[in-house]
Design a protein around this motif. Structure first.
Motif, PDB file in Angstrom:
ATOM      1  N   VAL A  61       0.839  -1.196   0.000  1.00 55.09           N
ATOM      2  CA  VAL A  61       0.000   0.000   0.000  1.00 55.09           C
ATOM      3  C   VAL A  61       0.874   1.246   0.000  1.00 55.09           C
ATOM      4  O   VAL A  61       1.875   1.321   0.722  1.00 55.09           O
ATOM      5  N   GLY A  62       0.485   2.234  -0.801  1.00 59.18           N
ATOM      6  CA  GLY A  62       1.208   3.501  -0.798  1.00 59.18           C
ATOM      7  C   GLY A  62       0.765   4.397  -1.934  1.00 59.18           C
ATOM      8  O   GLY A  62       0.266   3.928  -2.961  1.00 59.18           O
ATOM      9  N   HIS A  63       0.922   5.695  -1.754  1.00 56.62           N
ATOM     10  CA  HIS A  63       0.708   6.642  -2.841  1.00 56.62           C
ATOM     11  C   HIS A  63       1.794   6.437  -3.900  1.00 56.62           C
ATOM     12  O   HIS A  63       2.904   5.976  -3.600  1.00 56.62           O
ATOM     13  N   GLY A  64       1.477   6.802  -5.135  1.00 59.22           N
ATOM     14  CA  GLY A  64       2.450   6.629  -6.207  1.00 59.22           C
ATOM     15  C   GLY A  64       3.753   7.347  -5.933  1.00 59.22           C
ATOM     16  O   GLY A  64       4.842   6.801  -6.138  1.00 59.22           O
ATOM     17  N   ALA A  65       3.670   8.608  -5.454  1.00 60.89           N
ATOM     18  CA  ALA A  65       4.885   9.369  -5.177  1.00 60.89           C
ATOM     19  C   ALA A  65       5.709   8.709  -4.074  1.00 60.89           C
ATOM     20  O   ALA A  65       6.945   8.694  -4.127  1.00 60.89           O
ATOM     21  N   GLU A  66       5.022   8.151  -3.090  1.00 63.39           N
ATOM     22  CA  GLU A  66       5.717   7.480  -1.985  1.00 63.39           C
ATOM     23  C   GLU A  66       6.430   6.228  -2.472  1.00 63.39           C
ATOM     24  O   GLU A  66       7.605   6.000  -2.166  1.00 63.39           O
ATOM     25  N   LEU A  67       5.740   5.400  -3.244  1.00 64.94           N
ATOM     26  CA  LEU A  67       6.357   4.179  -3.751  1.00 64.94           C
ATOM     27  C   LEU A  67       7.433   4.502  -4.775  1.00 64.94           C
ATOM     28  O   LEU A  67       8.463   3.834  -4.842  1.00 64.94           O
ATOM     29  N   ASP A 120       3.722   7.938 -11.516  1.00 68.33           N
ATOM     30  CA  ASP A 120       4.641   8.326 -10.456  1.00 68.33           C
ATOM     31  C   ASP A 120       5.644   7.232 -10.081  1.00 68.33           C
ATOM     32  O   ASP A 120       6.703   7.539  -9.533  1.00 68.33           O
ATOM     33  N   ILE A 121       5.320   5.976 -10.349  1.00 67.54           N
ATOM     34  CA  ILE A 121       6.241   4.875 -10.046  1.00 67.54           C
ATOM     35  C   ILE A 121       6.981   4.527 -11.330  1.00 67.54           C
ATOM     36  O   ILE A 121       6.585   3.638 -12.090  1.00 67.54           O
ATOM     37  N   GLU A 122       8.043   5.246 -11.612  1.00 70.79           N
ATOM     38  CA  GLU A 122       8.705   5.129 -12.911  1.00 70.79           C
ATOM     39  C   GLU A 122       9.215   3.723 -13.219  1.00 70.79           C
ATOM     40  O   GLU A 122       9.215   3.321 -14.389  1.00 70.79           O
ATOM     41  N   PRO A 123       9.702   2.933 -12.240  1.00 71.68           N
ATOM     42  CA  PRO A 123      10.150   1.575 -12.591  1.00 71.68           C
ATOM     43  C   PRO A 123       9.078   0.730 -13.262  1.00 71.68           C
ATOM     44  O   PRO A 123       9.395  -0.182 -14.026  1.00 71.68           O
ATOM     45  N   LEU A 124       7.807   1.031 -13.018  1.00 74.32           N
ATOM     46  CA  LEU A 124       6.737   0.268 -13.667  1.00 74.32           C
ATOM     47  C   LEU A 124       6.760   0.435 -15.180  1.00 74.32           C
ATOM     48  O   LEU A 124       6.422  -0.493 -15.924  1.00 74.32           O
ATOM     49  N   GLN A 125       7.155   1.612 -15.625  1.00 69.45           N
ATOM     50  CA  GLN A 125       7.033   1.930 -17.043  1.00 69.45           C
ATOM     51  C   GLN A 125       8.021   1.164 -17.919  1.00 69.45           C
ATOM     52  O   GLN A 125       7.833   1.064 -19.133  1.00 69.45           O
TER      53      GLN A 125
END
Length: 385
Positions: A61-67, A120-125
């Motif tokens: 669980v977490g906000h995109g910016a946090e993760l 916001d979670i750039e590694p996902l991209q």
């Protein structure tokens, strides 16, 4: 009024506990659910049901910016595929067994939250992207979906596992508590009426900034890549910077020498060994920028964060322009740059996929921003004087 007693496992009211309907399922594919915090306490949280039933599933669980700021997350995501309907995503039902992912990430939240987390979670991209077979219709009757084909989290996971491991026993039981939850709610509320949003009042089209119409020749579209977040108070390192005059095609691009960056970061940026060997210092970048820019230039970027980052490293940037604000105010639409590029038919899905495969990440993103600037220029020219 006394608070209703709740089940500590499924978090449903005790009178409507779903635990007896949840059957443990032994499956091979590792499922990681990245959940927006607002979903954690939602009454219709289907990720919780999936987490309880699936023996090889976890929720983070977490906000995109946090993760996205978690340096360890990129390493944790290695080997995963992402279930996300980006152009070029592979249909799970069409994969040969040897090509099926062994680990799969699912984003849990509203579609707005999911898009924000993806942004916001750039590694996902940079992960392999997968999508579900076309033609499926959600059975989520008590929570309004944006489109019929938008599935709930538990429906998406069940469909994905059915594609990846059709021989796994018990997958058909995964949706039983989901259906029971809806039946309980409908019985309590009477006739199920989907929540409908009030129509937005009519709004006149916002005029575009004059630079997009009358000063297009002075527009410089920019893009920058930053290193990961470091210690609190320490600025992020600038890794790449690129600028393009869409009116003339003039271009400058620099890779910044950052010897402490891990190899995975350079691979994520899709930079060749030759490009990395030509990396320069921040001072060299500033000198190149001073030589490139002209007195009347307007620096444009898709997002405010890009302009803020560039401004901290290139203080001589002059006037600025936000392409995202100009577009969204004019079209009354929202979305990430890649989604809007496809929606506006500026690039086909094949072109986007080819750019992701053949261009560096900086080149790809700068190109997308430039075609958006060109679209806004055409809209501006069509406006009455």
């Amino acid at each position: 009024m006394s608070e209703r007693v709740r089940c500590y496992d499924c978090h449903r009211p005790a009178a409507h506990c779903l635990c007896e309907l949840i059957t443990p399922i032994e499956h091979r594919t590792e499922i990681l659910i990245l959940q927006h915090p607002r979903e954690r306490g939602h009454a219709f949280n289907t990720a919780r049901i999936a987490e309880m039933a699936l023996r090889n599933a976890t929720v983070r669980v977490g906000h995109g910016a946090e993760l996205g700021a978690d340096d360890a997350l990129a390493a944790d995501l290695r080997g995963y595929g992402l279930l996300y309907p980006r152009p070029g995503a592979l249909d799970l039902s069409q994969l040969a067994p040897v090509d099926r992912p062994e680990k799969l990430i699912v984003l849990d939240g509203t579609w707005h939250h999911a898009r924000a987390m993806y942004r916001d979670i750039e590694p996902l991209q940079s992960l392999p992207h997968f999508t579900l077979p076309a033609g499926q219709v959600s059975g989520f009757r008590i929570r309004k979906q944006p489109k019929d084909y938008c599935l709930s989290t538990i429906e998406a996971i069940q469909s994905a596992l059915a594609c990846l491991e059709p021989d796994t026993q018990g997958l058909d039981t995964l949706l039983r508590p989901f259906e029971a939850m809806q039946t309980q709610h409908m019985a309590a509320m009477g006739t199920p009426t989907p929540r409908r949003r009030k129509p937005r009042p009519f709004k006149e089209k916002s005029p575009l900034p004059p630079e997009l119409k009358d000063a297009y020749g002075s527009l410089v579209v920019t893009y920058a890549e930053m290193g990961p977040f470091r210690e609190p108070g320490e600025p992020r390192l600038l890794l790449t910077f690129a600028a393009l005059r869409p009116a003339t095609g003039e271009r400058m691009q620099r890779v910044i020498a950052c010897p402490d960056q891990p190899e995975e970061m350079w691979a994520f940026l899709r930079l060749s060994q030759e490009e990395r060997q030509q990396a320069c210092s921040i001072e060299d970048l500033r000198a190149a920028w001073r030589a490139f820019r002209r007195p009347n230039d307007v620096m444009a970027a898709w997002s405010r964060s890009t302009l803020d980052v560039i401004g901290s490293h290139l203080p001589e940037q002059g006037p600025t322009l936000l392409l995202k604000a100009a577009y969204c105010n004019r079209r009354a639409e929202r979305g990430c740059l890649e989604q809007i590029v496809v929606k506006e038919n500026l690039l086909t899905a094949d072109e986007l996929e080819r750019n992701q495969r053949e261009l560096s990440r900086t080149d790809e993103r700068l190109h997308n921003a430039a075609v958006m600037a060109a679209l806004l220029h055409e809209i501006g020219l069509a406006d009455p004087a």
